[in-house]
Design a protein around this motif. Structure first.
Motif, PDB file in Angstrom:
ATOM      1  N   GLY A   1       0.788  -1.224   0.000  1.00 41.44           N
ATOM      2  CA  GLY A   1       0.000   0.000   0.000  1.00 41.44           C
ATOM      3  C   GLY A   1       0.818   1.270   0.000  1.00 41.44           C
ATOM      4  O   GLY A   1       0.283   2.362  -0.241  1.00 41.44           O
ATOM      5  N   ASP A   2       2.125   1.184   0.293  1.00 41.82           N
ATOM      6  CA  ASP A   2       2.967   2.379   0.293  1.00 41.82           C
ATOM      7  C   ASP A   2       3.227   2.839  -1.141  1.00 41.82           C
ATOM      8  O   ASP A   2       3.631   2.032  -1.991  1.00 41.82           O
ATOM      9  CB  ASP A   2       4.311   2.096   0.968  1.00 41.82           C
ATOM     10  CG  ASP A   2       4.187   1.919   2.477  1.00 41.82           C
ATOM     11  OD1 ASP A   2       3.098   2.182   3.016  1.00 41.82           O
ATOM     12  OD2 ASP A   2       5.198   1.543   3.111  1.00 41.82           O
ATOM     13  N   PRO A   3       3.041   4.125  -1.427  1.00 44.71           N
ATOM     14  CA  PRO A   3       3.195   4.631  -2.806  1.00 44.71           C
ATOM     15  C   PRO A   3       4.652   4.947  -3.146  1.00 44.71           C
ATOM     16  O   PRO A   3       5.014   6.097  -3.405  1.00 44.71           O
ATOM     17  CB  PRO A   3       2.334   5.892  -2.793  1.00 44.71           C
ATOM     18  CG  PRO A   3       2.458   6.400  -1.390  1.00 44.71           C
ATOM     19  CD  PRO A   3       2.534   5.171  -0.506  1.00 44.71           C
ATOM     20  N   VAL A   4       5.489   3.947  -3.175  1.00 45.26           N
ATOM     21  CA  VAL A   4       6.916   4.155  -3.418  1.00 45.26           C
ATOM     22  C   VAL A   4       7.154   4.513  -4.885  1.00 45.26           C
ATOM     23  O   VAL A   4       6.656   3.819  -5.784  1.00 45.26           O
ATOM     24  CB  VAL A   4       7.717   2.882  -3.065  1.00 45.26           C
ATOM     25  CG1 VAL A   4       9.199   3.093  -3.356  1.00 45.26           C
ATOM     26  CG2 VAL A   4       7.494   2.503  -1.605  1.00 45.26           C
ATOM     27  N   PRO A   5       7.907   5.585  -5.159  1.00 46.30           N
ATOM     28  CA  PRO A   5       8.265   5.891  -6.552  1.00 46.30           C
ATOM     29  C   PRO A   5       9.008   4.713  -7.182  1.00 46.30           C
ATOM     30  O   PRO A   5       9.959   4.180  -6.589  1.00 46.30           O
ATOM     31  CB  PRO A   5       9.171   7.117  -6.412  1.00 46.30           C
ATOM     32  CG  PRO A   5       8.779   7.737  -5.105  1.00 46.30           C
ATOM     33  CD  PRO A   5       8.417   6.595  -4.210  1.00 46.30           C
ATOM     34  N   GLU A   6       8.574   4.306  -8.337  1.00 47.46           N
ATOM     35  CA  GLU A   6       9.111   3.097  -8.958  1.00 47.46           C
ATOM     36  C   GLU A   6      10.627   3.150  -9.131  1.00 47.46           C
ATOM     37  O   GLU A   6      11.321   2.146  -8.946  1.00 47.46           O
ATOM     38  CB  GLU A   6       8.434   2.866 -10.309  1.00 47.46           C
ATOM     39  CG  GLU A   6       8.828   1.570 -10.985  1.00 47.46           C
ATOM     40  CD  GLU A   6       8.070   1.325 -12.273  1.00 47.46           C
ATOM     41  OE1 GLU A   6       8.426   0.379 -13.004  1.00 47.46           O
ATOM     42  OE2 GLU A   6       7.115   2.084 -12.545  1.00 47.46           O
ATOM     43  N   ALA A   7      11.145   4.319  -9.462  1.00 48.33           N
ATOM     44  CA  ALA A   7      12.577   4.445  -9.728  1.00 48.33           C
ATOM     45  C   ALA A   7      13.430   4.234  -8.482  1.00 48.33           C
ATOM     46  O   ALA A   7      14.631   3.939  -8.580  1.00 48.33           O
ATOM     47  CB  ALA A   7      12.868   5.816 -10.328  1.00 48.33           C
ATOM     48  N   LEU A   8      12.818   4.370  -7.297  1.00 50.01           N
ATOM     49  CA  LEU A   8      13.574   4.255  -6.048  1.00 50.01           C
ATOM     50  C   LEU A   8      13.266   2.969  -5.292  1.00 50.01           C
ATOM     51  O   LEU A   8      13.897   2.690  -4.262  1.00 50.01           O
ATOM     52  CB  LEU A   8      13.267   5.453  -5.134  1.00 50.01           C
ATOM     53  CG  LEU A   8      13.629   6.838  -5.689  1.00 50.01           C
ATOM     54  CD1 LEU A   8      13.190   7.919  -4.710  1.00 50.01           C
ATOM     55  CD2 LEU A   8      15.119   6.943  -5.961  1.00 50.01           C
ATOM     56  N   ALA A   9      12.321   2.185  -5.755  1.00 52.77           N
ATOM     57  CA  ALA A   9      11.853   1.014  -5.015  1.00 52.77           C
ATOM     58  C   ALA A   9      12.890  -0.097  -4.980  1.00 52.77           C
ATOM     59  O   ALA A   9      13.526  -0.410  -5.996  1.00 52.77           O
ATOM     60  CB  ALA A   9      10.562   0.502  -5.630  1.00 52.77           C
ATOM     61  N   VAL A  10      13.061  -0.679  -3.786  1.00 47.94           N
ATOM     62  CA  VAL A  10      13.892  -1.875  -3.628  1.00 47.94           C
ATOM     63  C   VAL A  10      13.060  -2.936  -2.932  1.00 47.94           C
ATOM     64  O   VAL A  10      12.058  -2.638  -2.274  1.00 47.94           O
ATOM     65  CB  VAL A  10      15.182  -1.584  -2.834  1.00 47.94           C
ATOM     66  CG1 VAL A  10      16.056  -0.584  -3.577  1.00 47.94           C
ATOM     67  CG2 VAL A  10      14.859  -1.073  -1.433  1.00 47.94           C
ATOM     68  N   ALA A  11      13.485  -4.176  -3.048  1.00 44.18           N
ATOM     69  CA  ALA A  11      12.636  -5.302  -2.656  1.00 44.18           C
ATOM     70  C   ALA A  11      12.619  -5.580  -1.164  1.00 44.18           C
ATOM     71  O   ALA A  11      11.715  -6.257  -0.673  1.00 44.18           O
ATOM     72  CB  ALA A  11      13.067  -6.558  -3.408  1.00 44.18           C
ATOM     73  N   SER A  12      13.605  -5.115  -0.424  1.00 48.91           N
ATOM     74  CA  SER A  12      13.685  -5.487   0.994  1.00 48.91           C
ATOM     75  C   SER A  12      14.497  -4.458   1.763  1.00 48.91           C
ATOM     76  O   SER A  12      15.277  -3.692   1.167  1.00 48.91           O
ATOM     77  CB  SER A  12      14.349  -6.860   1.130  1.00 48.91           C
ATOM     78  OG  SER A  12      15.721  -6.765   0.754  1.00 48.91           O
ATOM     79  N   PRO A  13      14.353  -4.431   3.086  1.00 50.91           N
ATOM     80  CA  PRO A  13      15.226  -3.578   3.892  1.00 50.91           C
ATOM     81  C   PRO A  13      16.697  -3.925   3.707  1.00 50.91           C
ATOM     82  O   PRO A  13      17.560  -3.045   3.730  1.00 50.91           O
ATOM     83  CB  PRO A  13      14.763  -3.863   5.326  1.00 50.91           C
ATOM     84  CG  PRO A  13      13.370  -4.336   5.198  1.00 50.91           C
ATOM     85  CD  PRO A  13      13.334  -5.111   3.917  1.00 50.91           C
ATOM     86  N   GLU A  14      16.982  -5.216   3.526  1.00 48.42           N
ATOM     87  CA  GLU A  14      18.375  -5.649   3.367  1.00 48.42           C
ATOM     88  C   GLU A  14      19.023  -5.017   2.149  1.00 48.42           C
ATOM     89  O   GLU A  14      20.238  -4.763   2.139  1.00 48.42           O
ATOM     90  CB  GLU A  14      18.441  -7.173   3.273  1.00 48.42           C
ATOM     91  CG  GLU A  14      18.156  -7.897   4.586  1.00 48.42           C
ATOM     92  CD  GLU A  14      16.682  -7.857   4.981  1.00 48.42           C
ATOM     93  OE1 GLU A  14      16.396  -7.966   6.199  1.00 48.42           O
ATOM     94  OE2 GLU A  14      15.819  -7.702   4.088  1.00 48.42           O
TER      95      GLU A  14
END
Length: 350
Positions: free
Chosen positions: A36-49
């Motif tokens: 549900g978080d609207p993360v900008p696609e260009a900055l999105a990563v798959a995990s905290p790690e």
């Protein structure tokens, strides 16, 4: 240029991102969001790690639900990152001591989001206290309340395993931090924790607490509530030669009214001060997020915290008071909080 990663992109993650952009304190290069978080696609990563293990990232904003704050902060410090974590820093003082032990070995900046210190009125109040013109703080009274409806009960904040408690750890923690920031420490605590309306186990809707420093005699009184029905923020600080009264808090929603600080000098003849002798200042803009972003970046760059930076020692002191408030309330079963904390510890990594 400081390179930031953000873990959690709800309201607070977005707020921190915008503050970095406005102030040019660095560049946000990676964001891990939850469903549900609207993360900008260009900055999105798959995990905290992906953020923690990226050697090009200097600092991490932890903006998740309360239950993950401690573990993610520790993981980020161990990964060599500077960390800015939202409140509460942990669920209790013992967890906060775990964090501080890791911080001491990591040698990195750790700052907590006690945002209310950075509001214009609070900055001015700290200047007055530190200036000494009005003498030492004698007593403080804080009231902080909001109104919630049934929808609140379906959010993570009404789940004690994720939230760690109710209105005290959610909102009242800010007023406790201001007490400590302005008036020093407290070693005596009396409290009543109540479930007056919502009757949600482990999520208190009212806290009435009093504090005293047995060495200085300074006393503070707190009422923290989620059944205020009309949002309220009020903080009074009375000193030997004057007083400060703050009503309202400038926020994006505008629901706490205007942020107005009244200051007056005491007089030797009663009545000591009159309405005409008061001076008033109102803040029409909320610059707290920008001040906080600048404080974090400044601390990273210089190695020195600013006067309002929320460090881990201050976070520990707040959590020690919260522990004592919960522990002194005879109507709150200590076993419940112990079980809830144990369940939170067993949550799988984000």
């Amino acid at each position: 240029m400081i390179r930031f990663g953000i873990i959690g992109y709800g309201k607070m993650g977005q707020t921190r991102h915008q503050a970095v952009l406005r102030n040019g304190t660095g560049e946000v290069v990676a964001i891990h969001g939850f469903p549900g978080d609207p993360v900008p696609e260009a900055l999105a990563v798959a995990s905290p790690e992906a953020i923690l293990h990226d050697p090009s990232i200097d600092a991490v904003h932890v903006c998740t639900v309360n239950a993950f704050n401690k573990d993610l902060t520790i993981a980020a410090l161990k990964a060599g990152k500077h960390v800015f974590c939202e409140k509460p820093p942990a669920f209790n003082a013992a967890e906060m001591r775990e964090v501080r032990a890791v911080e001491a070995r990591a040698g990195r900046v750790l700052m907590y989001g006690f945002n209310h210190r950075h509001h214009g009125a609070a900055v001015r109040m700290k200047e007055i206290v530190e200036g000494g013109e009005f003498g030492r703080v004698l007593w403080m009274r804080g009231r902080y309340g909001k109104s919630v409806d049934e929808n609140y009960l379906s959010t993570w904040r009404a789940d004690p395993v994720l939230a760690g408690g109710g209105i005290l750890i959610d909102q009242g923690i800010h007023m406790l931090d201001l007490f400590l920031h302005l008036g020093g420490d407290f070693d005596e605590v009396q409290a009543m924790v109540s479930h007056l309306y919502w009757n949600t186990p482990g999520i208190e809707d009212n806290v009435f607490a009093q504090f005293r420093n047995s060495r200085t005699g300074c006393v503070a009184s707190l009422h923290s509530t989620m059944i205020q029905w009309r949002h309220l923020f009020a903080l009074e600080v009375f000193m030997e030669r004057g007083y400060m009264v703050l009503n309202g808090l400038k926020t994006g929603s505008g629901t706490y009214g205007a942020e107005q600080l009244v200051v007056a000098r005491n007089r030797s003849v009663a009545p000591a001060a009159t309405w005409e002798q008061e001076s008033s200042q109102t803040w029409d803009a909320d610059e707290s997020w920008d001040r906080e972003a600048l404080a974090f970046a400044g601390w990273i760059r210089t190695g020195r915290p600013g006067p309002a930076a929320g460090d881990s020692l201050g976070a520990l002191r707040v959590m020690e008071l919260i522990d004592r408030i919960y522990a002194t309330e005879r109507h709150t079963a200590p076993r419940l909080y112990k079980r809830l904390n144990a369940e939170a510890d067993q949550l799988e990594g984000v």
